[in-house]
Design a protein around this motif. Sequence first.
Motif, PDB file in Angstrom:
ATOM      1  N   TRP A 143      -6.003   8.069   4.726  1.00 36.19           N
ATOM      2  CA  TRP A 143      -7.277   7.385   4.358  1.00 36.19           C
ATOM      3  C   TRP A 143      -7.173   6.326   5.634  1.00 36.19           C
ATOM      4  O   TRP A 143      -8.291   5.746   5.900  1.00 36.19           O
ATOM      5  N   PHE A 144      -6.023   5.770   6.153  1.00 35.11           N
ATOM      6  CA  PHE A 144      -6.155   4.808   6.956  1.00 35.11           C
ATOM      7  C   PHE A 144      -5.829   5.503   8.552  1.00 35.11           C
ATOM      8  O   PHE A 144      -4.975   5.055   9.284  1.00 35.11           O
ATOM      9  N   ASP A 145      -6.649   6.526   8.910  1.00 35.75           N
ATOM     10  CA  ASP A 145      -6.636   7.006  10.183  1.00 35.75           C
ATOM     11  C   ASP A 145      -5.390   7.564  10.521  1.00 35.75           C
ATOM     12  O   ASP A 145      -5.080   7.530  11.854  1.00 35.75           O
TER      13      ASP A 145
ATOM     14  N   PHE B  80     -12.592  -1.222  14.048  1.00 30.70           N
ATOM     15  CA  PHE B  80     -13.372  -1.963  13.247  1.00 30.70           C
ATOM     16  C   PHE B  80     -13.866  -0.982  11.961  1.00 30.70           C
ATOM     17  O   PHE B  80     -13.906  -1.717  10.905  1.00 30.70           O
ATOM     18  N   GLY B  81     -13.611   0.350  11.937  1.00 30.97           N
ATOM     19  CA  GLY B  81     -13.944   0.982  10.706  1.00 30.97           C
ATOM     20  C   GLY B  81     -12.776   0.847   9.684  1.00 30.97           C
ATOM     21  O   GLY B  81     -12.892   0.623   8.460  1.00 30.97           O
TER      22      GLY B  81
ATOM     23  N   LEU C  59     -10.337  -1.839   4.921  1.00 28.17           N
ATOM     24  CA  LEU C  59      -9.485  -2.914   4.434  1.00 28.17           C
ATOM     25  C   LEU C  59     -10.053  -3.865   3.647  1.00 28.17           C
ATOM     26  O   LEU C  59      -9.366  -4.496   2.555  1.00 28.17           O
ATOM     27  N   ARG C  60     -11.144  -4.454   4.222  1.00 28.42           N
ATOM     28  CA  ARG C  60     -12.053  -5.469   3.747  1.00 28.42           C
ATOM     29  C   ARG C  60     -12.580  -4.943   2.346  1.00 28.42           C
ATOM     30  O   ARG C  60     -12.519  -5.770   1.177  1.00 28.42           O
ATOM     31  N   ASP C  61     -12.988  -3.756   2.199  1.00 25.31           N
ATOM     32  CA  ASP C  61     -13.642  -3.236   1.208  1.00 25.31           C
ATOM     33  C   ASP C  61     -12.571  -3.068   0.021  1.00 25.31           C
ATOM     34  O   ASP C  61     -13.059  -2.978  -1.321  1.00 25.31           O
TER      35      ASP C  61
ATOM     36  N   VAL D  89       0.840  -1.326  -0.074  1.00 23.71           N
ATOM     37  CA  VAL D  89       0.178   0.036  -0.201  1.00 23.71           C
ATOM     38  C   VAL D  89       0.991   1.245  -0.027  1.00 23.71           C
ATOM     39  O   VAL D  89       1.814   1.239   0.798  1.00 23.71           O
ATOM     40  N   ASP D  90       0.474   2.221  -0.933  1.00 23.40           N
ATOM     41  CA  ASP D  90       1.393   3.411  -0.820  1.00 23.40           C
ATOM     42  C   ASP D  90       1.124   4.290   0.386  1.00 23.40           C
ATOM     43  O   ASP D  90       0.200   4.332   1.060  1.00 23.40           O
TER      44      ASP D  90
END
Length: 77
Positions: free
Chosen positions: A22-24, A49-50, A55-57, A15-16
């Motif tokens: 975007w990852f908090d 969980f968010g 990551l799941r999406d 991941v860049d």
Amino acid sequence: MTAPARYRIRIRGHVDPAWSTWFDRLTVTQADDGTSELTGLLVDQAALFGLLARLRDLGATLLLVEHLTAEPRQPDT
């Protein structure tokens, strides 16, 4: 109210680091083994969980979720 907690999350693929926002605002590090590691503070379980849902999406393969101690331990000198 709970205090923020430090986490380490490892996923398959790179991941860049620019995606940190975007990852908090977790630190994104690419490893030589083809994985990426996200580390840093999350304010609570809902934030964790968010992040896992994002990551799941993305279709990311989750390899590790680890709750870390509050501060990285420094070796004794």
